[in-house]
Structure formats: C-alpha cells, structure tokens
Enzyme design. Structure first.
Site, mmCIF file in Angstrom:
data_model
loop_
_atom_site.group_PDB
_atom_site.id
_atom_site.type_symbol
_atom_site.label_atom_id
_atom_site.label_comp_id
_atom_site.label_asym_id
_atom_site.label_seq_id
_atom_site.Cartn_x
_atom_site.Cartn_y
_atom_site.Cartn_z
ATOM 1 C CB SER A 114 8.952 1.020 -5.323
ATOM 2 O OG SER A 114 8.970 1.802 -4.214
ATOM 3 C CD GLU B 228 0.267 -14.606 -5.434
ATOM 4 O OE1 GLU B 228 0.424 -15.233 -6.720
ATOM 5 O OE2 GLU B 228 -0.998 -15.399 -5.248
ATOM 6 N NE ARG B 229 -0.038 -4.666 -6.577
ATOM 7 C CZ ARG B 229 0.983 -3.129 -6.057
ATOM 8 N NH1 ARG B 229 0.962 -3.170 -4.819
ATOM 9 N NH2 ARG B 229 1.036 -1.916 -6.213
ATOM 10 N NE ARG B 230 2.825 -6.798 0.402
ATOM 11 C CZ ARG B 230 2.600 -7.852 1.566
ATOM 12 N NH1 ARG B 230 3.672 -7.742 2.443
ATOM 13 N NH2 ARG B 230 1.846 -7.731 1.734
#
Length: 227
Positions: free
Chosen positions: A36, A61-63
């Site tokens: 994405s 942190e995930r991004r």
C-alpha cells in the site's frame, strides 16, 4: 511543552523504540501495508524525537517497518527536538496501539504494568491517559502479576477471565492447583472458579500461614472438586 515540527526524514536514520508496548508484528500484514505504501505513500506521519543525527520512534513503528520493506527513502514525521520523559514515550506508544486495537493483550498488559511499577502511576491515572476505566487497567495489571498465570494464559491453558480470577490468589501452590483443575476439567465454568477463589481468599484473609490453616485450605480444595 516539547517543540516539534513536521519534516520528511530519511528512513535509514530512524531507530526503533525499546519502550514500544507492541513486541510482535504480523509479517503478512506488514507486507500488505508495504504494498500500500508503494502505491500511496505513508498517509499518517510517524512521531519521533531527535537523538544526535538519528531519530528515535515514539509512535508509528508498524508504518516504519512497512516503509522499510517497501524501500521508501523518506517518511513524513512529527519531530520532537528533545527526548520526552520515558513515561510519556511509553504512554504515547501505548495509547496509539490501544486506539488502533491491534496490540496483543500480553504486550498491552506489560506496558500498563511498566507505567504502574516503574513510573508509580495508579490505576486511575493510567485509565485517564488511556481513555478507559480503572477496572480495565486493574485486570490488565493482574494478568502480569504472577508468571505462572501469565504463562498459562499465553499457552491458552486458561482463559483471560480465568487468569484474572486466579491472579487474586497469593499462594503459588494454590494457583497451580486451580490451573491444573481447570485443565483437567474438575473446575468448570466461571461461577465455580469465582466461588473457589472467594472461598480460598476467605480462609487465608486472617491467617498467619499456620498448619491448621493449610489443612483448611486443603479441605476446601477437596470440597471444590467434589461439590
């Protein structure tokens, strides 16, 4: 009040945050997010603070991980000029994860425990910061109170509600006994376990650990199984 600004910062200069309550990330979900990001970029900035020539993550942190997988060179970020207090970093990271509802329960409970034990927050203060109630915070804290209970929950030997009830028992031997009775089916149902915990707590409330009291607890254990 910390001074902050919006910037695009080099992805390779970003460091992870050891205080992040979320310790596990689904690899499949990260790959999907990376795809994405390749198509649309990062739509929501991460939050970092400056540390020399590097930037340390507070939130996102995930991004960040997905962006690294996608090969993104720069990320949009809210950059704090100075490092916030550690409790503020932990609280911000925990709040973000709670709002997204994607932090695993044990990591969430461990972060709440840190706020209470390391930074001396009470249940009410934690609840206010997280936008929840003191009962929710208390139960999460109880989950981490005893390693034997936490491990049994993590291995799915007992449910969350069972773990909370058993955590109210101070005696290690009695907690193990209750867990074993649940596993082998001798104690079934929330009500029976709740009654068992209440009866055991009542016996021990005014005791001094005497032999006679231990005998009372053992007799109570037998009656709990045969009732």
């Amino acid at each position: 009040m910390l001074k902050s600004s919006f910037k695009y910062i080099p992805t390779h200069l970003i460091l992870g945050n050891s205080l992040n309550p979320r310790k596990f990330f689904d690899e499949t979900a990260l790959q999907e997010l990376a795809k994405s990001i390749e198509s649309y970029g990062v739509l929501q900035p991460i939050v970092v603070y400056e540390s020399g020539k590097r930037f340390v993550l507070i939130c996102g942190e995930r991004r960040f991980r997905a962006a690294s997988l996608s090969g993104l060179k720069k990320m949009p970020a809210i950059v704090h000029e100075k490092e916030p207090e550690k409790e503020a970093v932990l609280a911000m990271a925990l709040v973000e994860n709670l709002q997204r509802k994607n932090v695993d329960l044990i990591s969430e409970a461990s972060a709440i425990k840190n706020l209470i034990e390391l930074y001396k927050w009470n249940f009410t203060k934690v609840a206010k910061e997280l936008g929840t109630n003191a009962s929710f915070v208390r139960n999460r804290f109880l989950l981490t109170k005893h390693r034997d209970v936490l491990e049994s929950f993590d291995k799915k030997k007992i449910s969350y509600s069972e773990a909370i009830l058993i955590s109210e028992i101070d005696s290690h031997d009695t907690r193990i006994w209750l867990i074993e009775r649940i596993i082998n089916g001798e104690i079934k149902g929330q009500k029976k376990l709740s009654d068992a915990v209440s009866r055991i707590k009542k016996i021990t409330k005014f005791s001094s650990g005497s032999i006679s009291n231990k005998r009372k607890i053992n007799r109570e254990k037998i009656s709990l199984v045969v009732d």
